[in-house]
Design an enzyme around this catalytic site. Sequence first.
Site, PDB file in Angstrom:
ATOM      1  N   ASP A  96     -90.951 -49.152 -50.615  1.00  0.00           N
ATOM      2  CA  ASP A  96     -91.966 -48.221 -51.137  1.00  0.00           C
ATOM      3  C   ASP A  96     -91.354 -46.865 -51.475  1.00  0.00           C
ATOM      4  OD1 ASP A  96     -94.665 -48.957 -51.576  1.00  0.00           O
ATOM      5  OD2 ASP A  96     -94.893 -49.414 -49.473  1.00  0.00           O
ATOM      6  N   THR A 184     -98.366 -55.151 -50.529  1.00  0.00           N
ATOM      7  CA  THR A 184     -97.331 -55.242 -49.494  1.00  0.00           C
ATOM      8  C   THR A 184     -97.422 -56.553 -48.711  1.00  0.00           C
ATOM      9  OG1 THR A 184     -98.756 -53.951 -48.010  1.00  0.00           O
ATOM     10  CG2 THR A 184     -97.071 -52.759 -49.226  1.00  0.00           C
TER      11      THR A 184
END
Length: 418
Positions: A96, A184
């Site tokens: 990320d 995710t």
Amino acid sequence: MIPAMDLHLLRPSPGSSAVQLFPRYPSPAPHRSRLFIVRSNLPFPNEKAKYYRELAAAVEVVESACRLCVDVQRSLFSNEGQIVEKKDLTPVTVADFGVQALVSLELSKLFPSIPLVAEEDSGFLQSNNLVDPVVSAVSDKRSIDEESLSRDDVLEAIDRGGRNAFATGTKPATYWILDPIDGTRGFVKGSPALYVVGLSLVVEGDIVLGVMGCPNWVVDPSYKSTTDAQGYKNSSPGYGIIMIAHVGCGTWTKRLKSMLDFSTKISSDWTRCFVDGCCLVSDARFCIPESQTWESLPLSVLYKARIDDDNIGDNEIRLLSAFCGSLCKYIMVASGRASVFFLRARSEKVIRVWDHAVGMICVHEAGGKVTDWKGSELDLAADQIERRSIYPAGGILVTNGKIHNQILEMISSISTVV
């Protein structure tokens, strides 16, 4: 050269930055005979696209970000494909922040005056001693060969798109919107589930371009069905696609540059995307978030759902497997593999409208439509106060456009009865 789809962009009313994109003429169903192939860096000439340079740069940086994700994701798994540490989400964090740093670094060199709206702030990295892994992940993915990145370089790049870095003024601004990793859960699960890197550009309140990279999307040349394309049973197709859209120039896809096997040569041809031609709700293919159930949606009063099943009976609809990540559902609709994406707003989880910007333009340019459940356009301006804290009425509805009003009427009538 194939003429670009005629798409009219309505300017927002004074004091509003609501995105209002409507296809002037409906796009026909994506029959195989209508797949237009273009061999070039972008599928249209620069004189046709006002933001050609920005889009070309966005494509390059998203491809680099996808390679970063693939490399980091490998650290989650053993040689046997098992998750090494199921409770340790460090690789997700590194990916990320790494994507945000990489995109920030690349775009700031090319477009220093355009700010970045993103997800993360560097404070979390520093407090959890994760700066060095992020620096390492970013260092070899930059397109420009320069001196080694320092910790400060990466932290500064992350904070360029951080929560307190960007504020809109009295006039609509020009800014990039980045969703470093949407999905995710899919990232952690590995290749059987999807995640997306999404990047878009907003100019004077309008979304003018968008790029989505999905590194583990299975490209199926036969294009038989969504199940065939996403079933991960056919080993011959290549992994990964990138989807782009530019206002007035349509939506296009191609395979990502070979990331998983650098010895494999893949096609760099662009293919034009259109939403499907479904005109009846009962014939539509629906997709919903993995975290939600069909029973939680209003249409469940009228239809039962059969998952990935072509044998649909009366009062039934076909529900496609979730595949994680909201943005991958926009890819499904924009490519004609799904007819509808339903997302229900929930009080315990914020719907971040800015995160949907890239999907919105890809669907609109493919001939579809995106609104809340009351039919109102999603308003980016509402996300500019306290950073992305808006709940669209009911939720978000993404369709091929042809059945959009039918579904809105159903939602309204059901809500009135209930």
